[in-house]
Design an enzyme around this catalytic site. Structure first.
Site, short mmCIF file in Angstrom:
data_model
loop_
_atom_site.label_atom_id
_atom_site.label_comp_id
_atom_site.label_asym_id
_atom_site.label_seq_id
_atom_site.Cartn_x
_atom_site.Cartn_y
_atom_site.Cartn_z
N THR A 181 -16.59 32.44 -28.81
CA THR A 181 -17.39 31.87 -29.29
C THR A 181 -17.87 32.53 -30.41
O THR A 181 -17.09 33.55 -31.59
CB THR A 181 -18.37 32.55 -28.50
OG1 THR A 181 -18.52 33.85 -28.18
CG2 THR A 181 -17.93 32.39 -26.67
N GLU A 326 -16.85 27.66 -23.01
CA GLU A 326 -16.20 28.52 -21.66
C GLU A 326 -16.23 27.47 -20.85
O GLU A 326 -16.06 27.33 -19.33
CB GLU A 326 -17.82 29.07 -21.22
CG GLU A 326 -17.76 30.83 -22.21
CD GLU A 326 -19.07 30.21 -23.56
OE1 GLU A 326 -19.14 31.58 -23.50
OE2 GLU A 326 -19.05 29.13 -23.78
N TRP A 440 -43.79 27.06 -21.48
CA TRP A 440 -42.96 26.91 -22.10
C TRP A 440 -42.98 25.80 -23.08
O TRP A 440 -43.69 24.21 -22.53
CB TRP A 440 -41.53 26.68 -21.33
CG TRP A 440 -41.37 27.47 -20.47
CD1 TRP A 440 -41.81 27.73 -18.84
CD2 TRP A 440 -40.76 28.93 -21.05
NE1 TRP A 440 -40.97 29.16 -19.56
CE2 TRP A 440 -40.50 30.17 -19.96
CE3 TRP A 440 -40.31 29.60 -22.32
CZ2 TRP A 440 -39.81 31.49 -20.48
CZ3 TRP A 440 -39.82 30.62 -22.30
CH2 TRP A 440 -39.69 31.73 -21.84
#
Length: 543
Positions: A181, A326, A440
């Site tokens: 990553t 991944e 949010w």
């Protein structure tokens, strides 16, 4: 009762053999650093990949040994994609855009034994060579200059093969590839791909309802081969025998358009940054280019709906996808299902701007504070995934076990919603989501809207600490060349579609937005740069 079918292993060597037998005349084209072309055919690729495999075995390669590559996208990197696994080794692609300290860490953590490196990238390796333990370094003479002293020639290394090569008896669950990553938070983490995972990913990716690569296609992966397997395109293209065209280090809009036109490319893939530059060039000189109808896979970051519409005007179809290192990496694709054909044009564009629905064999779920969330298009939570080409752990990183749930799902760190049709919409990375007054705010929704403004080339929305509301959004904006737009104009543009408390408290106009090595906005740098925005600019008016 069991079936009566043969149990043959799923191996990348099967793709290599198939290509050598059936597609020997198909061309593979690469652009060198000086922009000249290297051309050969699959029969050459087949023989040279096997030469590499034999040469590595003769050099003492053991099953599972890591062979690193520090290379751009070109023919020799494709040979490494197949020759290293064919020898029983593990292809470890190094991200040349990382800091040398990170490259050294990754090579040591992976315990790379050999390295293949482009001659033009030897100076980069020189910065880390005294800190890593590779035994031998083989230099690919892309610029056709003399190999630097102290290094071995890749071509001479291939010549050590006798031609009497036999594949090792590989198990499909053995490691074939390895990628780390980008390490935007903490040290980079390694993902190890099995032959089985890469074969299944390639089969699913080639489907007409997925990336849809066919033998008659001409494929250009702009996404680097050192980044998440170039989204699997080299493996899938070899599997189906498609012509491959590699851009080398030339990723500017004009160079790519020249390549697309000259080689009649029909499938390409890259991050939105690349496509934004392409569409601006097309709009600047619309009569200059004669392109084939192309499918343009976009991922790595959200693609603005305005960009998708702009490419449609040039007969170029953007297909939105999502995946990660991944997930090998393609996991979802944003095709509009036939059952949605009766929807309005605007509604169909809204579906195309989402990240799409899962490929076969993959399962998705959203997990919020109250557990698994409904697919209602509204409830946000962490996107989790499982399937046969999804990582179950990181390489030699037991401390990262919390990235995987006890019931077998990978925690992506992406915050998303899934609508009743199964389309995923990424609303943010968990670390980039803005929490203002307990509610949010999706930075991606604001960014995509801003990039629909005719004067805006790019926009990144990030959180700054606020003394009352915890966090507030600020927008970093890059204007198009020659365009003009001010803060009030952009705020009014957003006010037509977002609640008042979602609107950015401020706008900063930059020449460029900082990016990660994968081309994504580096919001951590923006957050650090503007962390003292308040109390210097306190304003409660937004809420």
């Amino acid at each position: 009762m069991y079936g009566t079918m043969m149990d043959t292993p799923l191996l990348l060597t099967s793709f290599l053999e198939h290509a050598g037998i059936y597609f020997g005349d198909v061309e593979i084209v690469s652009r060198r650093p000086d922009k000249s072309y290297h051309r050969y055919r699959y029969r050459d690729f087949y023989h040279r990949s096997r030469q590499l495999a034999e040469a590595l075995q003769r050099a003492g390669l053991r099953r599972g040994d890591r062979v690193a590559t520090l290379m751009w996208n070109h023919y020799a990197h494709l040979e490494a994609y197949f020759g290293i696994p064919a020898a029983g080794g593990v292809l470890h692609t190094l991200n040349l855009r990382l800091h040398p300290d990170d490259i050294a860490y990754i090579m040591n953590h992976a315990e790379d034994r050999f390295l293949l490196v482009d001659d033009v990238l030897v100076p980069l390796f020189e910065q880390v060579k005294d800190r890593v333990g590779v035994e031998r370094v083989f230099v690919v003479p892309l610029s056709r200059q003399k190999i630097p002293d102290g290094y071995e020639s890749y071509e001479e290394f291939l010549a050590t093969a006798s031609g009497d090569f036999q594949y090792p008896d590989l198990d499909e669950r053995e490691a074939a590839g390895m990628c780390y990553t980008s390490g935007t938070t903490g040290k980079p983490k390694g993902v190890v791909y099995s032959h089985r995972a890469l074969v299944l990913h390639s089969l699913a990716s080639a489907m007409a309802g997925a990336v849809g690569i066919a033998q008659e296609d001409t494929v250009t992966p702009v996404v680097p081969m050192f980044h998440a397997n170039a989204w699997g395109l080299p493996f899938t293209s070899v599997m189906v025998g498609a012509k491959q065209v590699f851009p080398g280090p030339h990723l500017d809009p004009v160079s790519l358009l020249e390549l697309y036109e000259a080689e009649q490319v029909t499938v390409t893939a890259g991050v939105p940054t690349i496509w934004l530059g392409i569409v601006q060039e097309l709009e600047r000189e619309p009569e200059r280019w004669r392109l084939q109808p192309m499918r343009m896979l976009v991922g790595g970051a959200a693609a603005p709906e305005g960009m998708i519409r702009a490419f449609d005007r040039f007969g170029l179809k953007v297909v939105h996808g999502w995946g990660m290192t991944e997930t090998s990496p393609v996991a979802t694709l944003g095709h509009v299902k036939s059952t949605l054909s009766h929807f309005s044009e605007d509604e169909r564009y809204a579906f195309r701007a989402k990240q799409g629905y899962a490929l076969p064999l993959l399962d998705l779920r959203i997990v919020g504070e109250r557990g698994v969330a409904p697919w209602d298009g509204q409830t946000m939570g962490e996107l989790q995934i499982r399937g046969p080409w999804v990582a179950a752990s990181y390489y030699n990183r037991p401390e990262s076990a919390d990235s995987f749930t006890e019931d077998g799902w990978f925690r992506t760190g992406d915050i998303a919603v899934i609508d009743p049709e199964g389309y995923v919409k990424i609303t943010d990375r968990a670390k980039d989501l803005i929490k203002s007054g307990g509610e949010w705010i999706s930075s991606l929704d604001l960014e995509n809207a801003l990039m629909g403004h005719p004067a805006v080339a790019e926009a990144a929305v990030f959180a700054v600490p606020h003394p009352k509301w915890q966090e507030r959004p600020v927008a970093a904006v890059v204007l198009k060349r020659g365009a003009d737009a001010g803060e009030e104009e952009l705020r009014e543009y957003l006010a037509a579609r977002f609640a008042k408390w979602w609107l950015p408290d401020g706008f900063v106009f930059l020449d460029e937005i900082p990016r990660t090595s994968a081309g994504k906005f580096l919001k951590s740098k923006l957050r650090e740069q503007f962390k003292d925005w308040y109390p210097r600019n306190v304003s409660d008016a937004a809420q």
